[in-house]
Design an enzyme around this catalytic site. Sequence first.
Site, PDB file in Angstrom:
ATOM      1  N   HIS A  23      41.978  47.964  30.658  1.00 35.65           N
ATOM      2  CA  HIS A  23      40.465  48.368  30.499  1.00 35.65           C
ATOM      3  C   HIS A  23      40.089  49.676  31.062  1.00 35.65           C
ATOM      4  O   HIS A  23      39.043  50.080  30.953  1.00 35.65           O
ATOM      5  CB  HIS A  23      39.641  47.208  31.178  1.00 35.65           C
ATOM      6  CG  HIS A  23      39.291  47.060  32.399  1.00 35.65           C
ATOM      7  ND1 HIS A  23      40.549  46.073  33.255  1.00 35.65           N
ATOM      8  CD2 HIS A  23      38.750  47.573  33.576  1.00 35.65           C
ATOM      9  CE1 HIS A  23      40.323  46.335  34.658  1.00 35.65           C
ATOM     10  NE2 HIS A  23      39.166  47.073  34.788  1.00 35.65           N
TER      11      HIS A  23
ATOM     12  N   ASP B 175      46.579  43.278  30.405  1.00 34.19           N
ATOM     13  CA  ASP B 175      45.418  44.184  30.808  1.00 34.19           C
ATOM     14  C   ASP B 175      46.329  45.430  31.501  1.00 34.19           C
ATOM     15  O   ASP B 175      46.183  45.891  32.473  1.00 34.19           O
ATOM     16  CB  ASP B 175      44.427  43.716  31.709  1.00 34.19           C
ATOM     17  CG  ASP B 175      43.415  44.535  32.170  1.00 34.19           C
ATOM     18  OD1 ASP B 175      43.203  45.739  31.364  1.00 34.19           O
ATOM     19  OD2 ASP B 175      42.637  44.015  33.098  1.00 34.19           O
TER      20      ASP B 175
ATOM     21  N   GLN C  61      36.144  46.579  42.392  1.00 39.09           N
ATOM     22  CA  GLN C  61      36.017  47.435  41.444  1.00 39.09           C
ATOM     23  C   GLN C  61      36.389  48.981  41.953  1.00 39.09           C
ATOM     24  O   GLN C  61      36.489  49.495  43.047  1.00 39.09           O
ATOM     25  CB  GLN C  61      34.604  47.507  41.162  1.00 39.09           C
ATOM     26  CG  GLN C  61      34.080  46.640  40.130  1.00 39.09           C
ATOM     27  CD  GLN C  61      34.220  45.326  40.298  1.00 39.09           C
ATOM     28  OE1 GLN C  61      34.071  44.917  41.582  1.00 39.09           O
ATOM     29  NE2 GLN C  61      34.341  44.413  39.390  1.00 39.09           N
ATOM     30  N   GLY C  62      37.051  49.418  40.964  1.00 38.08           N
ATOM     31  CA  GLY C  62      37.816  50.806  41.216  1.00 38.08           C
ATOM     32  C   GLY C  62      39.478  50.653  41.653  1.00 38.08           C
ATOM     33  O   GLY C  62      40.193  51.763  41.745  1.00 38.08           O
ATOM     34  N   ASP C  63      39.797  49.463  42.015  1.00 32.92           N
ATOM     35  CA  ASP C  63      41.211  49.180  42.246  1.00 32.92           C
ATOM     36  C   ASP C  63      42.076  48.647  40.980  1.00 32.92           C
ATOM     37  O   ASP C  63      43.290  48.802  40.969  1.00 32.92           O
ATOM     38  CB  ASP C  63      41.160  48.073  43.248  1.00 32.92           C
ATOM     39  CG  ASP C  63      41.064  48.287  44.547  1.00 32.92           C
ATOM     40  OD1 ASP C  63      41.068  49.318  45.122  1.00 32.92           O
ATOM     41  OD2 ASP C  63      40.296  47.551  45.330  1.00 32.92           O
ATOM     42  N   SER C  64      41.294  48.722  39.921  1.00 34.78           N
ATOM     43  CA  SER C  64      41.806  48.123  38.756  1.00 34.78           C
ATOM     44  C   SER C  64      43.048  49.042  38.227  1.00 34.78           C
ATOM     45  O   SER C  64      43.040  50.173  38.348  1.00 34.78           O
ATOM     46  CB  SER C  64      40.941  48.049  37.826  1.00 34.78           C
ATOM     47  OG  SER C  64      40.114  47.040  37.493  1.00 34.78           O
TER      48      SER C  64
HETATM   49  N1  ARG Z   1      37.958  45.035  37.237  1.00 35.33           N
HETATM   50  C1  ARG Z   1      38.041  45.768  38.279  1.00 35.33           C
HETATM   51  C2  ARG Z   1      38.060  47.390  38.213  1.00 35.33           C
HETATM   52  O1  ARG Z   1      37.690  47.832  37.180  1.00 35.33           O
HETATM   53  C3  ARG Z   1      38.848  45.247  39.426  1.00 35.33           C
HETATM   54  C4  ARG Z   1      38.505  43.873  39.726  1.00 35.33           C
HETATM   55  C5  ARG Z   1      39.399  43.207  40.575  1.00 35.33           C
HETATM   56  N2  ARG Z   1      38.702  42.191  41.248  1.00 35.33           N
HETATM   57  C6  ARG Z   1      38.844  41.332  42.146  1.00 35.33           C
HETATM   58  N3  ARG Z   1      38.119  40.588  42.534  1.00 35.33           N
HETATM   59  N4  ARG Z   1      40.315  41.260  42.421  1.00 35.33           N
HETATM   60  O2  ARG Z   1      38.426  47.879  39.093  1.00 35.33           O
END
Ligand code: ARG
Length: 255
Positions: free
Chosen positions: A51, A108, A204-207
Site C-alpha cells: 500500500h 501487502d 502509521q508510517g511504519d508500514s
Molecule cells: N498501515 C500503516 C501505515 O501505512 C501501518 C499500520 C500498522 N498498524 C498497527 N497497528 N500495527 O503505516
Amino acid sequence: MLGAAAPAGAVVGGTPVPDGQLRYVANISIAGAFGCTGTLIAPDWVVTAGHCGSLTGSIVPTPIGMPASTIDVKLASVHTDGSGAEDHKVTQVIVDSDYLVTNGSGNDVTLLQLDHASAVRPVLIAAVGERAIWNAGRLATIAGFGLASENAPQPPDTMQKARVPIRSDADCAAAYPDGLGGGSFDAKTMLCAGYPQGGTDTCQGDSGGPLLAKALDGSLRLVGATSFGDGCGRPGKPGVYARVAEGPIRSFIAR
Ligand code: ARG
C-alpha cells in the site's frame, strides 16, 4: 511470555534507535510527503508495503506501481529528517501481483529497486530452516519512522524500535475476523505480533518496515513487513505483518 507486562514507553511503546543501528531500515517518502518504512534485503532492493508503492489503494483491484521518480529512499540514518543518510532514487517499483487480489490487504509487499547499490549490509530474510526462531511466543523486533501513538500529529525525530511477541495464527484470525480495522487475517500471507494488552505496536508510517527475529547466532532476520492494524497498540488488536519469510510472498521476493 504473552502474560508479561509490555515495556513502558514509539513505533508505539518503543525507544529511540541509537545512531548506527538498524542501518538497513529505510525511511521512504513518496511525492515528498507520505511516509513509509522499508527494509534493505539486497544491495539495491528495498522491500516495503504494497500500500506504499501502489497507486490503487483499495479501490481498483489492480496493482499499479507508483512512478518510481516520486519515491525517495534514505538508508543508514536513524534521523527522521534524513541527516547523515545514504540517499537513493528508485528506478523500478514491483508490486506483488497478488496484492489486493486475495482479500483487501493480502500480499501487502512492494519491491523498490535503488538507483545504485547501497553500502549498507542488507538484512537476510529468515531461511526456511530458521522457522523456529519466529514461532508463536518468540519476541521479535519492530522498527520504523512512524507515529508513537495513534493520534500523534507527527512522528518522533528518531527511528523507534520495540519488541513484541509473535502471536499464533488462531489469535490473529480471532483479532481480525471480518475486514474491520484494516483487513481480515490471512495466514498464508500475514502474521501478527503484539501483547494481548496492547501498548507496543507499529503505527502509521511504519508500514513496510521490518519485523525481525533473532537467529541462533544472535543476528537478526527479516520475517515480516508492517501492514495494518486496528488503531495502534490497542488491547486485543495485534499488528499485522506481511509474511515475507515463507509462502507466496517469499516466492514473490525470490522471483
Ligand atoms: N498501515 C500503516 C501505515 O501505512 C501501518 C499500520 C500498522 N498498524 C498497527 N497497528 N500495527 O503505516
